[in-house]
Design a protein around this motif. Structure first.
Motif, mmCIF file in Angstrom:
data_model
loop_
_atom_site.group_PDB
_atom_site.id
_atom_site.type_symbol
_atom_site.label_atom_id
_atom_site.label_comp_id
_atom_site.label_asym_id
_atom_site.label_seq_id
_atom_site.Cartn_x
_atom_site.Cartn_y
_atom_site.Cartn_z
ATOM 1 N N GLY A 216 -1.568 10.411 -3.160
ATOM 2 C CA GLY A 216 -0.307 10.468 -2.433
ATOM 3 C C GLY A 216 0.081 9.136 -1.819
ATOM 4 N N ILE A 217 -0.565 8.062 -2.238
ATOM 5 C CA ILE A 217 -0.266 6.727 -1.730
ATOM 6 C C ILE A 217 1.171 6.343 -2.069
ATOM 7 C CG2 ILE A 217 -1.051 5.590 -3.849
ATOM 8 C CD1 ILE A 217 -2.204 3.352 -2.184
ATOM 9 N N ARG A 218 1.814 5.579 -1.194
ATOM 10 C CA ARG A 218 3.174 5.119 -1.471
ATOM 11 C C ARG A 218 3.157 4.123 -2.628
ATOM 12 N NH1 ARG A 218 3.078 4.898 4.347
ATOM 13 N NH2 ARG A 218 4.477 6.458 5.268
ATOM 14 N N ALA A 219 4.245 4.119 -3.387
ATOM 15 C CA ALA A 219 4.317 3.246 -4.559
ATOM 16 C C ALA A 219 4.152 1.779 -4.179
ATOM 17 C CB ALA A 219 5.648 3.459 -5.285
ATOM 18 N N GLU A 220 4.795 1.355 -3.059
ATOM 19 C CA GLU A 220 4.695 -0.054 -2.669
ATOM 20 C C GLU A 220 3.291 -0.409 -2.182
ATOM 21 O OE1 GLU A 220 6.616 2.014 0.975
ATOM 22 O OE2 GLU A 220 6.737 2.129 -1.217
ATOM 23 N N GLU A 221 2.547 0.605 -1.702
ATOM 24 C CA GLU A 221 1.162 0.367 -1.282
ATOM 25 C C GLU A 221 0.241 0.287 -2.489
ATOM 26 O OE1 GLU A 221 1.474 2.779 2.985
ATOM 27 O OE2 GLU A 221 0.701 3.768 1.192
ATOM 28 N N ALA A 222 0.499 1.124 -3.482
ATOM 29 C CA ALA A 222 -0.329 1.109 -4.693
ATOM 30 C C ALA A 222 -0.183 -0.212 -5.432
ATOM 31 C CB ALA A 222 0.060 2.276 -5.606
ATOM 32 N N ARG A 223 1.004 -0.762 -5.438
ATOM 33 C CA ARG A 223 1.226 -2.028 -6.150
ATOM 34 C C ARG A 223 0.539 -3.195 -5.464
ATOM 35 N NH1 ARG A 223 6.515 0.056 -6.446
ATOM 36 N NH2 ARG A 223 7.340 -1.515 -5.006
ATOM 37 N N ALA A 224 0.217 -3.044 -4.172
ATOM 38 C CA ALA A 224 -0.441 -4.123 -3.429
ATOM 39 C C ALA A 224 -1.961 -4.036 -3.487
ATOM 40 C CB ALA A 224 0.012 -4.092 -1.970
ATOM 41 N N LEU A 225 -2.520 -2.973 -4.074
ATOM 42 C CA LEU A 225 -3.972 -2.824 -4.142
ATOM 43 C C LEU A 225 -4.595 -3.891 -5.043
ATOM 44 C CD1 LEU A 225 -4.601 1.044 -4.428
ATOM 45 C CD2 LEU A 225 -5.194 -0.471 -2.516
ATOM 46 N N ARG A 226 -5.731 -4.430 -4.592
ATOM 47 C CA ARG A 226 -6.522 -5.363 -5.381
ATOM 48 C C ARG A 226 -7.933 -4.808 -5.512
ATOM 49 N NH1 ARG A 226 -2.088 -6.383 -5.893
ATOM 50 N NH2 ARG A 226 -0.937 -8.353 -5.611
#
Length: 285
Positions: A216-226
């Motif tokens: 359920g992570i936000r899309a903008e948060e998922a794109r920032a994952l490393r």
């Protein structure tokens, strides 16, 4: 020759629109009574003279009295400072550092409110005016939109209040009315989510979609994952160490999560772990 008026001294006069018919009382003259207060000179050398106007001399005298009360209270409200100008100032200055999307969203939810009370002078705005505007908005918009509009108006007036442009924030005195039912949920059904995962399998998007659906992570948060934010855990440890993802950043304009409370560590279900391992083995980075 009359002496120059001193600090805080009033001037009351009749401003004619046509030839004078009553030089003593102006009862039959076309025009408007006006008043001003002398506040000295500004940095540019120009005289500072807040003005009021009205249909009768008595109205002007009352408004001058109110103007003096505001001045004594430290307020410096411009007579022409409207609710719309307060909203524009907040959108421009009060949301500094926010994304253009956030500014536009606040602008959109303020639009139906300003259509009703935007021309109202801020100093004359009442709780009843705010209630009327919100009630009209509630007839056409969802409860969530009305709540956002009320919050935006409250913040805009608070911004003006902090600049001594208004004495109190009347928007805080009003309860948010219930609006219309919101749009139907656009969440995926189990069948739709399964079909999406199956279609994405083997592609670069599979891990992204798996993590989003599983946590359920936000899309903008998922794109920032490393990768340094992901811990695959150790099921064989005693006790077992679960897999997790540290969600502390996003790709929002300022790079932070939406709120401080949004900074969190999420457990990763096995489906997401498997998708991430496969993604890494393929060298997608």
């Amino acid at each position: 020759m009359s002496a120059r008026r001193g600090w805080h001294q009033d001037a009351i006069y009749f401003d004619h629109d046509a030839p004078c018919r009553d030089s003593e009382r102006h009862r039959h003259c076309q025009g408007r009574w006006r008043g001003s207060v002398s506040l000295g000179y500004g940095p540019d050398g120009k005289r500072i003279r807040p003005r009021v106007s009205g249909q009768t001399k008595t109205i002007v005298q009352d408004r001058l009295k109110k103007l003096h009360q505001d001045l004594d209270a430290g307020l410096r409200t411009d007579q022409g400072y409207t609710v719309r100008r307060a909203a524009d100032d907040w959108l421009r200055d009060g949301l500094a550092g926010r994304s253009a999307k956030t500014v536009k969203k606040n602008q959109n939810v303020l639009a139906p409110i300003l259509a009703v009370i935007g021309a109202r002078k801020l100093r004359d705005l009442t709780a009843g005016d705010v209630q009327q505007a919100l009630s009209l908005m509630a007839q056409r918009y969802s409860s969530a939109a009305v709540a956002m509009g009320h919050n935006a108006l409250t913040r805009a007036i608070r911004h003006a209040e902090a600049r001594d442009l208004v004495g109190r924030n009347v928007a805080t005195l009003v309860e948010t009315p219930k609006g219309q039912s919101g749009r139907p949920s656009r969440s995926l059904t189990l069948e739709q989510a399964s079909a999406l995962l199956a279609a994405a399998e083997g592609t670069r998007m599979h891990a992204y979609i798996s993590v989003c659906l599983a946590t359920g992570i936000r899309a903008e948060e998922a794109r920032a994952l490393r990768w340094e934010h992901v811990a695959f855990g150790d099921p064989a440890a005693t006790p077992p160490v679960p897999a997790s993802a540290a969600v502390w950043r996003s790709v929002r304009s300022h790079g932070d999560t939406k709120t401080e409370q949004s900074r969190r560590t999420l457990g990763l279900p096995q489906m997401a772990v498997d998708a991430l391992r496969d993604h890494r083995s393929r060298g997608h980075g």
